[in-house]
Every structure is written in C-alpha cells, then in structure tokens.
Scaffold this motif. Sequence first.
Motif, short mmCIF file in Angstrom:
data_model
loop_
_atom_site.label_atom_id
_atom_site.label_comp_id
_atom_site.label_asym_id
_atom_site.label_seq_id
_atom_site.Cartn_x
_atom_site.Cartn_y
_atom_site.Cartn_z
N HIS A 11 3.75 -31.25 -15.99
CA HIS A 11 4.40 -32.01 -15.08
C HIS A 11 5.75 -31.44 -14.78
N TYR A 12 6.50 -31.61 -13.58
CA TYR A 12 7.64 -31.34 -13.44
C TYR A 12 8.30 -32.61 -13.25
N GLY A 13 9.23 -32.81 -14.13
CA GLY A 13 9.67 -34.25 -14.34
C GLY A 13 8.72 -35.23 -14.23
N HIS A 16 3.43 -35.49 -12.01
CA HIS A 16 2.04 -35.01 -12.78
C HIS A 16 1.16 -33.87 -12.04
N VAL A 17 1.65 -32.59 -11.93
CA VAL A 17 1.31 -31.76 -11.19
C VAL A 17 -0.07 -30.84 -11.40
N LEU A 18 -0.45 -30.92 -12.93
CA LEU A 18 -1.77 -30.55 -13.12
C LEU A 18 -2.35 -31.59 -13.95
N GLY A 35 -7.44 -22.94 -2.69
CA GLY A 35 -7.16 -24.42 -2.42
C GLY A 35 -5.96 -24.41 -1.58
N ARG A 36 -5.98 -25.53 -0.96
CA ARG A 36 -4.71 -25.81 -0.24
C ARG A 36 -3.71 -25.86 -0.64
N ASN A 37 -2.33 -25.57 0.47
CA ASN A 37 -0.99 -25.67 -0.28
C ASN A 37 -0.65 -26.76 -1.09
N GLY A 38 0.14 -26.41 -2.23
CA GLY A 38 0.52 -27.47 -2.93
C GLY A 38 -0.36 -28.28 -3.99
N MET A 39 -1.46 -27.57 -4.11
CA MET A 39 -2.70 -28.16 -4.95
C MET A 39 -2.34 -27.96 -6.41
N GLY A 40 -1.39 -27.00 -6.77
CA GLY A 40 -1.16 -26.64 -8.07
C GLY A 40 -1.68 -25.08 -8.61
N LYS A 41 -2.17 -24.34 -7.61
CA LYS A 41 -2.56 -23.05 -7.90
C LYS A 41 -1.48 -22.19 -8.70
N SER A 42 -0.31 -21.96 -8.14
CA SER A 42 0.87 -21.10 -8.64
C SER A 42 1.11 -21.85 -10.10
N THR A 43 1.23 -23.29 -10.20
CA THR A 43 1.77 -24.20 -11.38
C THR A 43 0.31 -23.73 -12.47
N THR A 44 -0.98 -23.42 -12.10
CA THR A 44 -1.92 -23.12 -13.20
C THR A 44 -1.50 -21.98 -13.88
N PRO A 83 3.94 -12.42 -10.09
CA PRO A 83 4.22 -13.66 -9.30
C PRO A 83 4.29 -13.38 -7.87
N GLU A 84 4.11 -14.48 -7.11
CA GLU A 84 4.20 -14.49 -5.65
C GLU A 84 5.31 -13.80 -5.17
N GLU A 85 6.32 -13.98 -5.74
CA GLU A 85 7.90 -13.24 -5.02
C GLU A 85 7.85 -12.04 -5.69
N ASP A 163 -0.97 -14.00 -8.09
CA ASP A 163 -0.58 -14.92 -7.12
C ASP A 163 -0.28 -14.55 -5.74
N GLU A 164 -1.37 -14.64 -4.98
CA GLU A 164 -1.01 -14.32 -3.35
C GLU A 164 -0.60 -13.14 -3.12
N PRO A 165 -1.33 -11.98 -3.67
CA PRO A 165 -0.87 -10.70 -3.28
C PRO A 165 -0.92 -10.34 -1.98
N GLU A 195 -5.42 -16.69 -4.07
CA GLU A 195 -5.28 -15.84 -2.58
C GLU A 195 -5.67 -16.93 -1.48
N HIS A 196 -4.93 -16.70 -0.50
CA HIS A 196 -5.04 -17.51 0.59
C HIS A 196 -6.03 -16.97 1.69
N ASN A 197 -6.03 -15.51 1.72
CA ASN A 197 -7.11 -14.84 2.32
C ASN A 197 -8.25 -14.86 1.87
N SER A 212 -8.65 -29.19 -5.78
CA SER A 212 -8.07 -30.22 -4.94
C SER A 212 -6.87 -30.84 -5.65
N LYS A 213 -6.35 -31.74 -5.29
CA LYS A 213 -5.22 -32.40 -5.79
C LYS A 213 -5.14 -32.31 -7.29
N ALA A 214 -4.26 -31.49 -7.87
CA ALA A 214 -3.80 -31.28 -9.21
C ALA A 214 -5.04 -31.09 -10.26
N1 ATP Z 1 9.70 -26.41 -9.83
C1 ATP Z 1 9.15 -27.23 -9.30
N2 ATP Z 1 9.75 -28.44 -9.49
C2 ATP Z 1 9.24 -29.78 -9.04
N3 ATP Z 1 8.01 -29.74 -8.35
C3 ATP Z 1 7.29 -28.39 -7.86
C4 ATP Z 1 7.95 -27.32 -8.70
N4 ATP Z 1 6.99 -26.21 -8.41
C5 ATP Z 1 6.18 -26.79 -7.65
N5 ATP Z 1 6.08 -27.97 -7.49
C6 ATP Z 1 5.26 -29.21 -6.84
O1 ATP Z 1 4.12 -29.04 -7.63
C7 ATP Z 1 3.09 -29.16 -6.82
C8 ATP Z 1 2.08 -27.89 -6.94
O2 ATP Z 1 2.82 -26.75 -6.56
P1 ATP Z 1 2.30 -25.24 -6.73
O3 ATP Z 1 3.24 -24.27 -6.30
O4 ATP Z 1 1.53 -24.97 -7.97
O5 ATP Z 1 1.02 -25.45 -5.51
P2 ATP Z 1 0.09 -24.04 -4.98
O6 ATP Z 1 -1.24 -24.52 -4.83
O7 ATP Z 1 0.53 -22.78 -5.56
O8 ATP Z 1 0.55 -23.94 -3.32
P3 ATP Z 1 0.81 -22.84 -2.28
O9 ATP Z 1 -0.50 -22.83 -1.86
O10 ATP Z 1 1.64 -23.58 -1.39
O11 ATP Z 1 1.61 -21.79 -2.99
C9 ATP Z 1 3.52 -29.04 -5.35
O12 ATP Z 1 3.44 -30.50 -4.81
C10 ATP Z 1 4.93 -28.57 -5.51
O13 ATP Z 1 5.90 -29.18 -4.52
#
Ligand code: ATP
Length: 238
Positions: A11-13, A16-18, A35-44, A83-85, A163-165, A195-197, A212-214
Amino acid sequence: MLLEVKDLNTHYGPSHVLQGVHLEIGEGELVALLGRNGMGKSTTLKSIMGMVKPTSGSVKFEGQEIVGLPPYKVARAGIGYVPEERRIFPELSVLDNLMLGIKDGKIRNPNDPNTWTIERIFHHFPKLAERTHQAGGRLSGGEQQMLSIGRSLMGNPKLLLVDEPSEGLSPIMVQEVRNVLEEINKAGVSVLLVEHNLKVALSLAKRVYLMSKACIGCQASAQEVRSNHELRAKYLEA
Ligand SMILES: Nc1ncnc2c1ncn2[C@@H]1O[C@H](COP(=O)(O)OP(=O)(O)OP(=O)(O)O)[C@@H](O)[C@H]1O
Ligand SMILES: [Mg+2]
C-alpha cells in the motif's frame, strides 16, 4: 527457485498498489515484467528490494524469507537493484561510483573468476573503462545506465532487478545496454527486467509476466507475447 514472490501486497497510504503479486525466477533466468504505466511494476521491484515495505505476503530468496528486511540486508542476501533514475553520484568519478557498489567495503573472493571486480566490469563495459576518471555527471545517459548496472554488479548479486534500463536512451545506446544485460545474464546473473521497449524485453527474456492493475495477470513465453496479438492488446498496447 532463486526468487519466489507469493501473494505480495503493498500500500501507499490508502491505495492498495500491489494486490497479491506472484512471481518466480529460477537460477540463471532472465525474466521480464511488463505492463502499462502505473500497473505496479516499479513497486514490485521496490517491494522485493525492501525500498517500500509490503503489508503482507512472502518474498523468498534462495529459500530464505526476506520480506520486510531493509534494502541493505536484501542487497547482502544477493539481490542488486538498478533503479529507473540511475542514482549516479555526479561529482564522483566513474571509478569511485563503481567502488561504492562494493558491499561492506570489501570484495569477497577476489580470486574467484565469477566475482565482479573493477577489471571485470571494465572488460564488459569498455566505454566506462575509457572514462575511469571522468565525473559520473558528465557521462551520457547510456553511459550512466551502464555505470548504474556496473555499480550494482560490484555487490556480486545473484539476481539483478533492473527498472526500465532503456528509458530515454538513443537507439544505439538501447542496443548496447541490451547487449550488456545479455552478457551479464550469460555470465550467470539472474535478471528481473522491467522494460517498456517490447522488442528489447522479448529479445532477452524467454519468460514474461504481464502485469494488469496491481497484480500479475498472466505468464507467457516471449514467443507467445510476440505472436499473440490479443495478449498484447490486453496487457501492453495503449
Ligand atoms: N510513492 C508513491 N506514493 C503514492 N503512490 C505511488 C507512489 N509510487 C507509485 N505510486 C502509485 O502506485 C501505482 C503503481 O506505480 P508504479 O510506479 O509501481 O507503476 P509502474 O508499473 O512502474 O508504472 P510505469 O510504467 O509508469 O513506470 C501508480 O498508480 C502510482 O501512481
Ligand atoms: Mg515504473
């Protein structure tokens, strides 16, 4: 199994992200998480690494439970994170950036040919060798990505989370980073690649998790993702 993630929730607050992520990586495998943007890959990746603390679930590495451990302990267990950054130290030289990747201030088993040393990194990354004393901040984006990967290798990980090299790199640099990941994997390091590519990801990974979503929506072979348009439409295409 080298890595076994079971029913991982983060969870982020209140969000429920994963929501019950499952995935496995075998010794020597290179697996892509797509997966598409925001699905939770980086969070995984961050949840495996201990950068964010999962609320429940299990992460086993070489059979040991590591969920909830702080990142330095996860790193010590044998997992590296790119990390991505990239997080290069811009004022420090290439050499000093690499030295910072050494765990606990010393290289273990320096005479073992499988141990990553500065010499071995420079062998795999000749562009970095040419710039040994140049400040990290003055490298190109692709070179910084190489440096970030090289620094993680200095910790001698068994598994590298990347993450996204190829993010933001020119096509030539994308290819170079791709080739370096292939070489590292051939040298015995397992890789979990976000990787998006798609072309890059499918050219490296034999097995793919589609997020997919989470949660992980599906597991497929790279060949299936390549040939199955419906799969791509469901999980990947805009
Ligand atoms: N530090 C954070 N605080 C709150 N919400 C966050 C935080 N980091 C990510 N999120 C949210 O969690 C969800 C998953 O984010 P995450 O970065 O894991 O996705 P992603 O699959 O890596 O996306 P992308 O392909 O854009 O990198 C998104 O809805 C994002 O807005
Ligand atoms: Mg991401």
